[in-house]
Each structure stands twice: as C-alpha cells, then as structure tokens.
Design a protein around this motif. Structure first.
Motif, PDB file in Angstrom:
ATOM      1  N   ARG A  98     -12.913   4.311   3.073  1.00  0.00           N
ATOM      2  CA  ARG A  98     -12.189   3.594   3.818  1.00  0.00           C
ATOM      3  C   ARG A  98     -10.841   2.737   2.785  1.00  0.00           C
ATOM      4  N   GLY A  99      -9.667   2.902   3.505  1.00  0.00           N
ATOM      5  CA  GLY A  99      -8.727   2.172   2.699  1.00  0.00           C
ATOM      6  C   GLY A  99      -7.650   2.929   1.784  1.00  0.00           C
ATOM      7  N   ALA A 100      -7.475   2.370   0.655  1.00  0.00           N
ATOM      8  CA  ALA A 100      -6.372   2.888  -0.291  1.00  0.00           C
ATOM      9  C   ALA A 100      -7.062   3.492  -0.996  1.00  0.00           C
ATOM     10  N   ARG A 101      -6.334   4.596  -1.600  1.00  0.00           N
ATOM     11  CA  ARG A 101      -6.486   5.380  -2.920  1.00  0.00           C
ATOM     12  C   ARG A 101      -8.065   6.074  -2.744  1.00  0.00           C
ATOM     13  N   HIS A 159     -11.734  -0.108   0.364  1.00  0.00           N
ATOM     14  CA  HIS A 159     -10.810  -0.195  -0.884  1.00  0.00           C
ATOM     15  C   HIS A 159      -9.558  -0.739  -0.755  1.00  0.00           C
ATOM     16  N   TYR A 160      -9.028  -1.615  -1.202  1.00  0.00           N
ATOM     17  CA  TYR A 160      -7.623  -2.317  -1.139  1.00  0.00           C
ATOM     18  C   TYR A 160      -6.888  -2.009  -2.483  1.00  0.00           C
ATOM     19  N   LEU A 161      -5.406  -2.133  -2.092  1.00  0.00           N
ATOM     20  CA  LEU A 161      -4.581  -1.814  -3.206  1.00  0.00           C
ATOM     21  C   LEU A 161      -5.011  -2.918  -4.354  1.00  0.00           C
ATOM     22  N   ARG A 162      -5.074  -3.991  -4.022  1.00  0.00           N
ATOM     23  CA  ARG A 162      -5.220  -5.084  -4.797  1.00  0.00           C
ATOM     24  C   ARG A 162      -6.520  -4.731  -6.091  1.00  0.00           C
ATOM     25  N   SER A 222      -6.865  -1.837  -7.231  1.00  0.00           N
ATOM     26  CA  SER A 222      -6.649  -0.848  -8.254  1.00  0.00           C
ATOM     27  C   SER A 222      -6.744  -0.815  -9.662  1.00  0.00           C
ATOM     28  N   ASP A 223      -6.965  -2.368 -10.306  1.00  0.00           N
ATOM     29  CA  ASP A 223      -7.019  -2.521 -11.494  1.00  0.00           C
ATOM     30  C   ASP A 223      -8.270  -2.100 -11.910  1.00  0.00           C
ATOM     31  N   GLN A 224      -9.338  -1.947 -11.116  1.00  0.00           N
ATOM     32  CA  GLN A 224     -10.593  -1.577 -11.344  1.00  0.00           C
ATOM     33  C   GLN A 224     -10.904  -0.152 -11.609  1.00  0.00           C
ATOM     34  N   LEU A 225      -9.784   0.741 -11.223  1.00  0.00           N
ATOM     35  CA  LEU A 225     -10.027   2.215 -11.527  1.00  0.00           C
ATOM     36  C   LEU A 225     -10.027   2.682 -12.772  1.00  0.00           C
ATOM     37  N   GLY A 226      -9.526   1.919 -13.831  1.00  0.00           N
ATOM     38  CA  GLY A 226      -9.590   2.197 -15.352  1.00  0.00           C
ATOM     39  C   GLY A 226      -8.573   3.654 -15.310  1.00  0.00           C
ATOM     40  N   ASP A 227      -9.238   4.717 -15.975  1.00  0.00           N
ATOM     41  CA  ASP A 227      -8.579   5.980 -16.315  1.00  0.00           C
ATOM     42  C   ASP A 227      -8.158   6.609 -15.047  1.00  0.00           C
ATOM     43  N   ARG A 228      -8.650   6.216 -13.792  1.00  0.00           N
ATOM     44  CA  ARG A 228      -8.309   7.057 -12.677  1.00  0.00           C
ATOM     45  C   ARG A 228      -7.185   6.387 -11.796  1.00  0.00           C
TER      46      ARG A 228
END
Length: 213
Positions: A106-109, A191-194, A196-202
C-alpha cells in the motif's frame, strides 16, 4: 446516462478515459489531471483536449472541484492526492488502479519497494477507494514476474503500466457484476513518501553503474 470522471496522470489515465468513453450509457464528464503533470509521461490534459473536447477539464488537480454526486463513477489512475470522504460517500462507484500488490504494498512507490525487497513477483490492483490508504476491497488484480537482479525501476514500472491497462479494460465493463473482496489486514504494509530515503539504490529509475550486478 452515467457520468464518469478520471483523476490521475499519464498513459494509464488516458487509457482509463478511453475505456470509459467506450462503455455503453456512459459519458466521460470530467477529467482532473495531476498538477503539475510529469514531463516523462504523456499529458493527460492534452490528450483529453484533443480526443474528448466536450469533456470538462479541471487543470487545478484538486479533487474538491468535482461536485459530490455529479459523477456516478470515478476512476483514480495514479492520482497524487488522497480523496476525501465528501466525494467518496457521494459516489456510487469510486475506484483506484494501484501499481502494486495489495495489501503488501500500500501507499507510495510500490515498484521501488518491491525491487528493494528483492521480490520476484509484482502486481497491479484495482480496488474500491475508502477512507484508508489503498485499503479498500479488491475488484481485480494481476501478478507477474520481476527479476530484481536485472530489472530497473523503469522496467517494472513500464511492465506494470501495460498490465494495468489490460486490467482496467477487464474490470471497468464488469463493475456492476463484480463483488469486491476485503483485503487481509494481517499482511498489510503501507509505505509513505517520507520513507523514500530507505530505498537506497532503488530511489531512482535506474541504479548507478557501480551498483549493477
């Protein structure tokens, strides 16, 4: 005659418009493109102005400009705002096409998160919009293989859009005959936009060359 509205962006929203316009006893009454529209996809506003010049086009991107009760059917196709209860409660059928499996993504990205998590299966889901985030009952879904070792976000996104178009083509003509089924809350992850910094190289469309397998 049923009035319908499409909210969203890009080729998926254009496909939703095209599918709705072909439905019997249905008119494409209103379209609300995301504002601003992304430069990397086709312009929903331009396509509507060219293909359906009689359709009302609300360029503000704000769902609140759509009068509650005006449209019997509302389709969200990558719309970037949370729709409020005033419109949800006043609409006979209000649905969303989400580019991820539910309830796990659910949520972003969702594409980015699926690759980040090393998934080998991704999906697209059409569901009823409720007061939650991508939490409404499911109307239809499709799942397909992905390969995190070689796939980039761009690859899986393009694949998701192709499957999403086919799914909308199947679901929209059958809406009156489909019984929505609840999502399983025990597997729900949002998942929330905030985050996104946990996505690393993705985080982006592609990984850097140094991180490629």
């Amino acid at each position: 005659m049923r009035r319908a509205a499409v909210l969203g962006k890009g080729r998926l929203a254009v496909h939703a418009c095209r599918t709705i316009a072909a439905l019997p006893d249905t008119v494409l009454d209103t379209v609300i493109p995301n504002a601003p529209e992304p430069e990397w996809d086709v312009s929903l506003a331009d396509c509507v102005a060219e293909c359906w010049p009689d359709t009302r086009l609300l360029r503000s991107g704000d769902w609140r400009e759509l009068e509650p009760g005006r449209c019997h059917l509302i389709v969200s196709a990558l719309y970037n705002k949370i729709i409020g209860s005033s419109l949800i409660d006043a609409t006979d059928k209000i649905i969303n096409c989400h580019p991820g499996r539910l309830p796990q993504y659910r949520g972003a990205r969702p594409v980015n998160w699926a690759l980040h998590n090393g998934e080998y299966l991704h999906g697209v889901t059409v569901h009823v919009i409720d007061a939650g985030i991508d939490s409404g009952p499911i109307l239809g879904e499709v799942q397909f293989s992905i390969w995190p070792e070689v796939d980039e976000v761009r690859d899986v996104w393009d694949r998701s859009m192709r499957h999403a178009q086919h799914l909308l083509s199947d679901v929209l003509p059958r809406l009156g005959h489909i019984t929505p089924r609840p999502q399983g809350e025990t597997k729900a992850v949002t998942h929330y936009l905030r985050d996104s910094d946990q996505l690393g190289d993705r985080t982006d469309w592609t990984r850097t060359a140094s991180n490629m397998p």
